[in-house]
Design a protein around this motif. Sequence first.
Motif, short mmCIF file in Angstrom:
data_model
loop_
_atom_site.label_atom_id
_atom_site.label_comp_id
_atom_site.label_asym_id
_atom_site.label_seq_id
_atom_site.Cartn_x
_atom_site.Cartn_y
_atom_site.Cartn_z
N ASN A 10 0.81 -1.08 0.14
CA ASN A 10 -0.02 -0.06 -0.07
C ASN A 10 0.96 1.30 0.02
OD1 ASN A 10 -2.18 1.62 0.47
ND2 ASN A 10 -2.01 1.75 2.57
N ASN A 31 -3.79 6.42 -1.39
CA ASN A 31 -5.23 6.28 -0.97
C ASN A 31 -6.11 5.48 -2.07
OD1 ASN A 31 -5.12 7.91 1.22
ND2 ASN A 31 -5.76 9.66 0.32
N THR A 74 -9.65 4.28 -4.01
CA THR A 74 -11.06 4.97 -4.69
C THR A 74 -12.08 3.96 -4.02
OG1 THR A 74 -9.86 6.39 -6.11
CG2 THR A 74 -12.38 6.03 -6.32
N ARG A 91 -12.24 8.40 -0.58
CA ARG A 91 -10.82 8.30 -0.79
C ARG A 91 -10.07 7.90 0.49
NH1 ARG A 91 -8.18 7.47 -4.92
NH2 ARG A 91 -6.58 8.84 -4.64
N THR A 92 -9.69 6.72 0.80
CA THR A 92 -9.31 6.67 2.17
C THR A 92 -7.91 5.67 1.82
OG1 THR A 92 -9.73 5.85 4.43
CG2 THR A 92 -10.54 4.54 2.67
N ASN A 93 -6.91 5.48 3.04
CA ASN A 93 -5.87 4.78 2.90
C ASN A 93 -6.17 3.49 3.83
OD1 ASN A 93 -3.21 3.56 3.90
ND2 ASN A 93 -2.30 5.48 2.67
N GLN A 94 -5.97 2.35 3.02
CA GLN A 94 -6.32 1.29 3.66
C GLN A 94 -5.63 0.74 5.16
OE1 GLN A 94 -5.00 -0.99 0.16
NE2 GLN A 94 -3.46 -2.21 1.44
N TYR A 120 -14.32 1.72 4.48
CA TYR A 120 -13.43 2.61 3.97
C TYR A 120 -14.17 3.93 3.96
CZ TYR A 120 -17.33 1.18 0.48
OH TYR A 120 -18.54 0.69 0.11
#
Length: 700
Positions: free
Chosen positions: A387, A390, A392, A424-427, A440
């Motif tokens: 990773n 971000n 989608t 939109r996020t970071n895992q 998310y």
Amino acid sequence: MQHLINDIDEADFDVTRGGQVEIIGWLYQYYNTEPHDYAVNITGGAVTKNEIPAATQLFTTDWVVRYMVDNSLGKYWLERHLNSDLKSNLDYLLPGEIQIVDSSENLEDMRFIDNAMGSGHILVYAFDVFMKMYAEQGYSSRDAALSIVQNNLYGLEIDKRAYQLAYFALMMKARQYNRRALQPEKVKLNVHVFEDTDTVSPEFLDALSGEYADDIKQIIELFNNARELGSIIKFDKTFNWTKLRENVEDIHTDALDIFGMNQSKKIVLEVLTIAEIMSTKYDVAVTNPPYLNKFDPDMKKYVKKNYADYSGDLFSVFIFNNINLVKIGGYAGYMTPFVWMFIKTYEKLRNYLVANKEISSLIQMEYSAFEEATVPINTFVLKNVPNDGNGTYIKLSAFKGGMNVQRDKVLEAIANPDIDYLYRTNQANFKKIPGSPIAYWASENLIHDFEIGTPLKRIATPRQGLATADNNRFLRQWYEVVNQAICFDAHSISESIISEKKWFPCNKGGSFRKWYGNYDYVVNWQNNGYEIRNFKTPSGKVRSRPQNTEYYFREAVTWSKITSGKFNVRYRIQGSIPETAGNEAFSSDHVALIKIVGLLNTKIVDSIMACLNPTINSQAGDFGNIPILLNDSNRVLNLAKKNIKIAQSDWDTIEQSWNFKVYPLLLHIADDNLSIWYYSVVLTNRGAKNVPIFRLWGVK
């Protein structure tokens, strides 16, 4: 014919819009309807080898195919060709950063595979995308078409009829641009159907010799059950495929062929070709994998041995397998049930993906949008890199109306990335939530609560209850049983009572209800559940599971296993036995239990449970992971007590309650207007346990 006319969009027949592929897929799915229903719905047990094609063959909706290919193959190309115009032709490319990759890879060397290709829909659309790439590189359409089917596209399938349709569809695409494509010497497609090798003759095996004989025999053994295992066959070593093929081709056969040497040779050469395809690394892998968890013994043994951490379903094996089938930096696209995102069965898969791969994009569909399967669906694309940014995500849970509505909402989000259902996020955030659910949409504040809060399981112990193995035999509605056989008194449970009484209150969950209620069932627990504990199969195996018996008859917080999407809990007084559908949590601290009931009936818990598990099956583990921020205030306690008392009073006003006495409205009727029934029955039978109108057949 009625379904063919009414259920299929007219556009699917339109050859100018790709409809020839759509109609091939839909027709094949309708052809499989009866075998599918038989394998999945009627047999009920493990799906046998011959039933797998019918049970798992689902046609992939066109816009989902385009999303998967646009965001894998299309994005892969854009990352390596900064000035490409391809982006304008990718209608379903989701908003997001395109990371530039320095690469000298030739277009002819790019490999795309669908290793559960069905009737070839994904491969056919990938063909169209490749055609645009070749046009950018200056190829003629005639040369491009032949190069694509011979160099770029690969497909594998266990169902011979589906393979034939895929082969036909790709040949027609090639013929569309090159009139000579149908000449056998002109083109050789890389699509194949699995065949078992158990028909290879012993004489052929004896004829194998030399340095590579053992390797060939090992491959033959691996493919003994290939029509069932298909693309999940696992190779434990690297083989020299050229040498293996040469060794087989050198085996002498004669015209009489009384030992079937020619046929065996043909099978083994085809198997070597398939095995080489399976062991090759690809730039992109896209598939709608089979959904199957009713394994027969051979399949179950193989999956447990080779994919133990991902063995919850065949689709989860494909998720793991395919992201490792692509090169570093490559993409894998899928359409699968979305349960892998949340439930405990797939926790190891989630942990692996979150830690080692990148979720590039994901679309979670409305629960019942995909009418072709009785499972909630998502489609997503993984990138084979750790990773680094971000992802989608599009959440379509609120939009009912089928796949066309889902498609339109996706296009709206692409046109307007600021829309409120695109995230939109970071895992990396997922690891901060117990079980690493792919939540998310979780806000920063909620994620922070998970980080600092106390997991509820440290305050109250969640436990599953009694599994009788035959509820029709051991459970009753309380009013179906004569009162003298039921232990209604929550405070009188003792060894003597358990021996004397036959039926005891049983918590079986029930419908949506907060605070108190759903005292509906009783269970046969006479002599400490002797009959249930000794309920066995004809072979002598105990069928029931009287688990966690040390928690029976204790006060508890309870919630129904099956929910309507809204989490709700109730206070359960002491004296009941929990059943598997009525989950319970226990604490020796009565005040803590009441506070928990108060906290968990607030709206914020719906948001928390939606992160932990948004399916309709609420598990004990999800309950235990709810974060609690403790304080010494009695406000929650007092409000909870008040609401429980109101809910209890409300429950006792309906005839389902064994404490029912009289309808509240009757209390306000003047004496001279009361009926003879009221005087003769209600006033003389104030306790609902004695009202005879409910005694249907008087089970003892």
